[in-house]
Design a protein around this motif. Structure first.
Motif, mmCIF file in Angstrom:
data_model
loop_
_atom_site.group_PDB
_atom_site.id
_atom_site.type_symbol
_atom_site.label_atom_id
_atom_site.label_comp_id
_atom_site.label_asym_id
_atom_site.label_seq_id
_atom_site.Cartn_x
_atom_site.Cartn_y
_atom_site.Cartn_z
ATOM 1 N N MET B 37 0.799 -1.230 0.000
ATOM 2 C CA MET B 37 0.000 0.000 0.000
ATOM 3 C C MET B 37 0.827 1.273 0.000
ATOM 4 O O MET B 37 0.376 2.298 -0.503
ATOM 5 N N LEU B 38 2.013 1.217 0.583
ATOM 6 C CA LEU B 38 2.812 2.445 0.602
ATOM 7 C C LEU B 38 3.667 2.513 -0.654
ATOM 8 O O LEU B 38 4.055 1.488 -1.210
ATOM 9 N N PRO B 39 3.969 3.709 -1.084
ATOM 10 C CA PRO B 39 4.837 3.852 -2.254
ATOM 11 C C PRO B 39 6.237 3.304 -1.951
ATOM 12 O O PRO B 39 6.642 3.214 -0.783
ATOM 13 N N LEU B 40 6.974 2.932 -2.987
ATOM 14 C CA LEU B 40 8.315 2.371 -2.814
ATOM 15 C C LEU B 40 9.239 3.320 -2.055
ATOM 16 O O LEU B 40 10.136 2.913 -1.335
ATOM 17 N N SER B 43 9.821 5.710 3.785
ATOM 18 C CA SER B 43 10.952 5.408 4.669
ATOM 19 C C SER B 43 10.574 4.298 5.632
ATOM 20 O O SER B 43 9.392 3.962 5.778
ATOM 21 N N ASP B 44 11.581 3.732 6.313
ATOM 22 C CA ASP B 44 11.316 2.659 7.266
ATOM 23 C C ASP B 44 10.430 3.137 8.405
ATOM 24 O O ASP B 44 9.572 2.393 8.879
ATOM 25 N N GLU B 45 10.634 4.414 8.851
ATOM 26 C CA GLU B 45 9.805 4.943 9.929
ATOM 27 C C GLU B 45 8.348 5.011 9.492
ATOM 28 O O GLU B 45 7.431 4.626 10.221
ATOM 29 N N GLN B 46 8.183 5.551 8.288
ATOM 30 C CA GLN B 46 6.820 5.639 7.754
ATOM 31 C C GLN B 46 6.176 4.252 7.713
ATOM 32 O O GLN B 46 5.023 4.065 8.092
ATOM 33 N N ARG B 47 6.960 3.241 7.266
ATOM 34 C CA ARG B 47 6.439 1.882 7.176
ATOM 35 C C ARG B 47 6.025 1.367 8.548
ATOM 36 O O ARG B 47 4.927 0.818 8.715
ATOM 37 N N ALA B 48 6.901 1.565 9.539
ATOM 38 C CA ALA B 48 6.598 1.077 10.885
ATOM 39 C C ALA B 48 5.366 1.778 11.447
ATOM 40 O O ALA B 48 4.485 1.140 12.050
ATOM 41 N N ALA B 49 5.286 3.090 11.213
ATOM 42 C CA ALA B 49 4.144 3.856 11.729
ATOM 43 C C ALA B 49 2.849 3.355 11.100
ATOM 44 O O ALA B 49 1.834 3.156 11.783
ATOM 45 N N PHE B 50 2.903 3.097 9.788
ATOM 46 C CA PHE B 50 1.700 2.630 9.096
ATOM 47 C C PHE B 50 1.295 1.244 9.606
ATOM 48 O O PHE B 50 0.113 0.975 9.856
ATOM 49 N N ALA B 51 2.325 0.393 9.800
ATOM 50 C CA ALA B 51 2.045 -0.955 10.299
ATOM 51 C C ALA B 51 1.363 -0.890 11.654
ATOM 52 O O ALA B 51 0.389 -1.606 11.916
ATOM 53 N N GLN B 53 -0.323 1.635 12.791
ATOM 54 C CA GLN B 53 -1.629 2.269 12.611
ATOM 55 C C GLN B 53 -2.697 1.249 12.221
ATOM 56 O O GLN B 53 -3.830 1.301 12.701
ATOM 57 N N ILE B 54 -2.333 0.335 11.357
ATOM 58 C CA ILE B 54 -3.334 -0.656 10.967
ATOM 59 C C ILE B 54 -3.238 -1.915 11.824
ATOM 60 O O ILE B 54 -3.867 -2.928 11.542
ATOM 61 N N GLY B 55 -2.431 -1.896 12.868
ATOM 62 C CA GLY B 55 -2.446 -2.971 13.852
ATOM 63 C C GLY B 55 -1.575 -4.160 13.512
ATOM 64 O O GLY B 55 -1.735 -5.228 14.082
ATOM 65 N N LEU B 56 -0.640 -3.995 12.584
ATOM 66 C CA LEU B 56 0.161 -5.139 12.169
ATOM 67 C C LEU B 56 1.188 -5.556 13.216
ATOM 68 O O LEU B 56 1.802 -6.606 13.093
ATOM 69 N N ASP B 57 1.391 -4.710 14.242
ATOM 70 C CA ASP B 57 2.374 -5.072 15.266
ATOM 71 C C ASP B 57 1.781 -6.008 16.319
ATOM 72 O O ASP B 57 2.484 -6.529 17.166
ATOM 73 N N GLN B 58 0.472 -6.237 16.251
ATOM 74 C CA GLN B 58 -0.192 -7.097 17.231
ATOM 75 C C GLN B 58 -0.032 -8.575 16.844
ATOM 76 O O GLN B 58 0.246 -8.884 15.684
ATOM 77 N N PRO B 59 -0.231 -9.491 17.839
ATOM 78 C CA PRO B 59 -0.236 -10.926 17.490
ATOM 79 C C PRO B 59 -1.346 -11.218 16.464
ATOM 80 O O PRO B 59 -2.369 -10.516 16.437
ATOM 81 N N ILE B 60 -1.136 -12.270 15.692
ATOM 82 C CA ILE B 60 -2.016 -12.516 14.552
ATOM 83 C C ILE B 60 -3.469 -12.727 14.984
ATOM 84 O O ILE B 60 -4.401 -12.260 14.326
ATOM 85 N N TRP B 61 -3.711 -13.405 16.146
ATOM 86 C CA TRP B 61 -5.100 -13.662 16.536
ATOM 87 C C TRP B 61 -5.790 -12.372 16.971
ATOM 88 O O TRP B 61 -6.978 -12.186 16.758
ATOM 89 N N VAL B 62 -5.033 -11.452 17.556
ATOM 90 C CA VAL B 62 -5.618 -10.150 17.892
ATOM 91 C C VAL B 62 -5.996 -9.416 16.609
ATOM 92 O O VAL B 62 -7.084 -8.850 16.476
ATOM 93 N N GLN B 63 -5.072 -9.493 15.646
ATOM 94 C CA GLN B 63 -5.362 -8.859 14.351
ATOM 95 C C GLN B 63 -6.662 -9.408 13.764
ATOM 96 O O GLN B 63 -7.502 -8.670 13.267
ATOM 97 N N PHE B 64 -6.799 -10.762 13.859
ATOM 98 C CA PHE B 64 -7.979 -11.370 13.256
ATOM 99 C C PHE B 64 -9.252 -10.939 13.969
ATOM 100 O O PHE B 64 -10.241 -10.580 13.325
ATOM 101 N N LEU B 65 -9.217 -10.944 15.304
ATOM 102 C CA LEU B 65 -10.412 -10.549 16.049
ATOM 103 C C LEU B 65 -10.791 -9.109 15.723
ATOM 104 O O LEU B 65 -11.962 -8.786 15.507
ATOM 105 N N ARG B 66 -9.782 -8.260 15.659
ATOM 106 C CA ARG B 66 -10.052 -6.865 15.312
ATOM 107 C C ARG B 66 -10.684 -6.753 13.932
ATOM 108 O O ARG B 66 -11.667 -6.054 13.721
ATOM 109 N N PHE B 67 -10.059 -7.498 13.018
ATOM 110 C CA PHE B 67 -10.554 -7.466 11.643
ATOM 111 C C PHE B 67 -12.011 -7.912 11.596
ATOM 112 O O PHE B 67 -12.878 -7.249 11.015
ATOM 113 N N ALA B 68 -12.274 -9.065 12.273
ATOM 114 C CA ALA B 68 -13.641 -9.593 12.272
ATOM 115 C C ALA B 68 -14.603 -8.593 12.904
ATOM 116 O O ALA B 68 -15.714 -8.365 12.404
#
Ligand SMILES: Nc1ncnc2c1ncn2[C@@H]1O[C@H](COP(=O)(O)OP(=O)(O)OP(=O)(O)O)[C@@H](O)[C@H]1O
Ligand SMILES: [Mg+2]
Lengths: 329, 306
Positions: B37-40, B43-51, B53-68
């Motif tokens: 989703m981010l342009p090539l 920066s790495d900071e931008q990538r980490a911040a975006f991740a 923001q959309i919750g990618l730093d959480q464990p996968i099952w938390v991500q799934f529950l949130r998504f659901a």
């Protein structure tokens, strides 16, 4: 006899099939009086149903009326002399019921709606009046709980009950002729007897004429006044029931009678007629039964015609009463 | 009946849940959403911040529950391309697709029934052979080709109709007719075959023996009886159209519906919007299935619901 109700005169029906022309009915002549029950018997494929369908105007492609005529009260109905499609004869004055009650009703319409069609068309009744009449009709054919049954679909009825519905539909217009094409063949024996009893009762009550198609001579003996025996698209013998059973004139009729089990003649052995009927694509020149006949002679190769065999009794054979005894000897 | 609808709704819910899971698995596990989703140049900071923001730093099952949970609220996040909630885009474009499908499939339904019935009246006759040949032709022509031909003839050469876009009834004509062609051919063949079978049934013989006219037999008996198979095939056709034909036709005619939007969202790597569209279409397909079952049951009393 008074003027006949129905006259079938040298009727011919052909089917133009891919395998060739099938001459299913080859010159059938019959008359039927008022209030009379005529049995039409013969082996499978002898043309009984096709004859009935021709009378009902139900022959369509690949079939066609190839000759002859059917007259109703002297008026041309089918074949020669018909100018335009007769109105309000079929379905009103002549009605028909069929062999398989399981498929004869529209599965997606309630029984009441299917009865209602006829009631509306011929009695001009609608709404509550039509419903009352429909319930009366179901009642008349021995279906109990009629007003509840009207809202049910055919699949909620047994085979025998469906045939009763068909009969109710067939008598709704107060017809004068009912053609019943093997009305009990698909039903089991006890139900058969009930349906036949119902038909006999209705005939008496309504003064109906009936053409009863069957291959069961037992049924004919119990219900009919006269019999016509068909073989390979032709009528080989007609006469009163008593006469035909007492003095069958055609070896085929004789064979049929011998092959029907009788309760009163225990020691008679049952015989079956060997062989099969001829194909109707190239019908034989002479007597169609000749190859299976125990009393066949050289003269049987010539075209045969119905000849008197006593009062009101004709057969297209002169073999005599005991062709099968002659053959066995 | 209510019982049946409730049961079907529950089944539908399970299907939708399954779709949700599949969408989740594909988007989270089969690729990196951030780099998608981010342009090539990000920066790495931008990538980490975006991740984060959309919750990618959480464990996968938390991500799934949130998504659901989000899905249950129809919240798919903001479309990156449109800079507004993805579902808002879906709701904005959905009516366009609905209009196109209603016009296209509606035309197909309305034309196919008389065409098929007329062909069936005399199988092998002139009308039958004509209808059958044209239908086969219609089935053989891919929609994108049909659409381009229609544009060339009616828009470019004859200048009768606009080439693309939306707004006036004239804009609807070509896309709707292009969309109608394949279903029309299929429906017509189906109606024809079913009518031929139906006219040969014993109950039609009974109806004729009752003295009913051909018109009444067609209207009251046979046409109604072919509605059950017709309904199920049109349900399928609707689903195929929704999930496939509209993408092609909307793209060819620049018709701003869900199909075209899906193509654009994919091209732009707009993951959230793609998710929202896929989910909405799955939901609609499930609903169509239930609706078809209920309608068939209403027409055919023999259908057992259990
Ligand atoms: N639609 C049709 N197309 C072609 N041939 C037909 C058609 N209907 C009947 N026939 C032929 O006509 C002949 C007579 O058939 P019909 O149904 O009248 O026999 P049936 O005497 O009623 O026999 P069953 O006791 O089996 O009912 C058969 O040889 C059959 O093959
Ligand atoms: Mg028969």
């Amino acid at each position: 006899m008074n003027d006949p109700l129905l006259e079938i005169d040298d009727l011919r029906v052909d089917f133009d099939t891919r395998a060739g022309l099938v001459q299913a009915v080859r010159g059938v002549s019959l008359t039927l009086g008022r209030g009379e029950t005529l049995g039409l018997v013969g082996e499978s494929g002898s043309g009984k149903s096709v004859t009935a369908q021709a009378v009902m105007g139900l022959i369509d492609v690949p079939g066609r009326i190839a000759g002859g005529a059917v007259r109703w009260n002297g008026m041309p109905l089918v074949g020669e002399g018909v100018r335009r499609r007769p109105r309000r004869i079929w379905g009103r004055e002549i009605t028909m019921i069929f062999q398989n009650p399981m498929t004869s009703l529209n599965p997606l319409m309630t029984v009441g709606a299917q009865l209602g069609e006829v009631i509306h068309l011929y009695l001009g009744l609608r709404g509550a009046a039509a419903r009352t009449r429909a319930a009366e009709l179901l009642d008349a054919v021995g279906i109990s709980g009629a007003s509840r049954r009207l809202d049910q679909y055919p699949h909620e009825f047994s085979g025998g009950m469906r045939q009763r519905v068909m009969i109710a539909m067939a008598i709704a217009s107060e017809p004068r002729l009912l053609i019943a094409d093997e009305p009990t063949t698909a039903l089991d024996v006890t139900i058969q007897a009930q349906i036949l009893e119902l038909l006999a009762g209705l005939q008496e009550k309504l003064g109906l004429s009936i053409i009863l198609i069957t291959h069961d001579l037992g049924i004919v003996a119990g219900l009919c006044h006269r019999v016509a025996v068909m073989y390979a698209g032709q009528i080989v013998e007609t006469g009163t029931v008593d006469d035909i059973f007492a003095r069958p004139g055609h070896p085929y009729t004789q064979g049929l009678i011998r092959s029907t089990p009788r309760l009163d003649a225990v020691e008679d052995r049952l015989v079956s007629i060997d062989g099969t009927p001829p194909g109707l694509r190239t019908p034989p020149e002479g007597c169609a039964f000749r190859p299976r006949c125990p009393a066949a002679q050289a003269a049987c190769h010539a075209p045969q015609r119905l000849a008197s065999h006593g009062a009101g009794h004709v057969a297209c054979c002169r073999a005599g009463v005991d062709a099968w005894d002659v053959g066995a000897a | 009946m209510t019982d049946f609808i409730l049961r079907r709704l529950f089944q539908g819910f399970l299907v939708v849940f399954g779709v949700t899971t599949v969408v989740f698995v594909i988007t989270r596990l089969a690729g990196d959403p951030v780099s998608l989703m981010l342009p090539l140049s990000a920066s790495d900071e931008q990538r980490a911040a975006f991740a984060a923001q959309i919750g990618l730093d959480q464990p996968i099952w938390v991500q799934f529950l949130r998504f659901a949970g989000d899905v249950a609220l129809l919240d798919f996040g903001d479309s990156l391309w449109q800079r507004r909630p993805a579902m808002e885009v879906v709701f904005e474009r959905l009516p366009n697709t609905a209009l196109l499908i209603a016009a296209g499939l509606g035309t197909a339904v309305v034309l196919s029934i008389p065409l098929g019935a007329i062909a069936a009246l005399r199988p092998g006759g002139l009308a039958d052979r004509l209808t059958t040949s044209i239908s086969l032709l219609g089935l053989a022509m891919p929609q994108f080709w049909l659409g381009l031909m229609a544009i060339m003839i009616f828009s470019v050469t004859l200048k009768w109709l606009p080439t693309s876009g939306i707004g006036t009834p004239a804009h609807l004509v070509l896309p709707a007719l292009t969309l109608a062609m394949t279903p029309l051919a299929r429906f017509t063949m189906m109606v024809r075959a079913a009518m031929i079978d139906e006219m040969n049934t014993q109950y039609v013989k009974t109806a004729r023996a009752k003295g009913l006219g051909l018109g009444r037999i067609l209207r009251v008996h046979t046409l109604r009886n072919i509605m059950v198979p017709f309904l199920s095939i049109s349900g399928w056709e609707l689903i195929t159209t929704l999930s496939g034909y509209t993408v092609v036709v909307e793209t060819v005619f620049g018709w701003p519906g869900l199909g075209l939007t899906a193509v654009q969202a994919i091209q732009r790597g707009d993951l959230f919007l793609v998710q929202a569209i896929v989910f909405s279409i799955a939901l609609m397909i499930v609903c169509i299935g239930i609706l078809m079952d209920v309608l068939s049951k209403m027409i055919d009393p023999r259908i057992e619901l259990n």
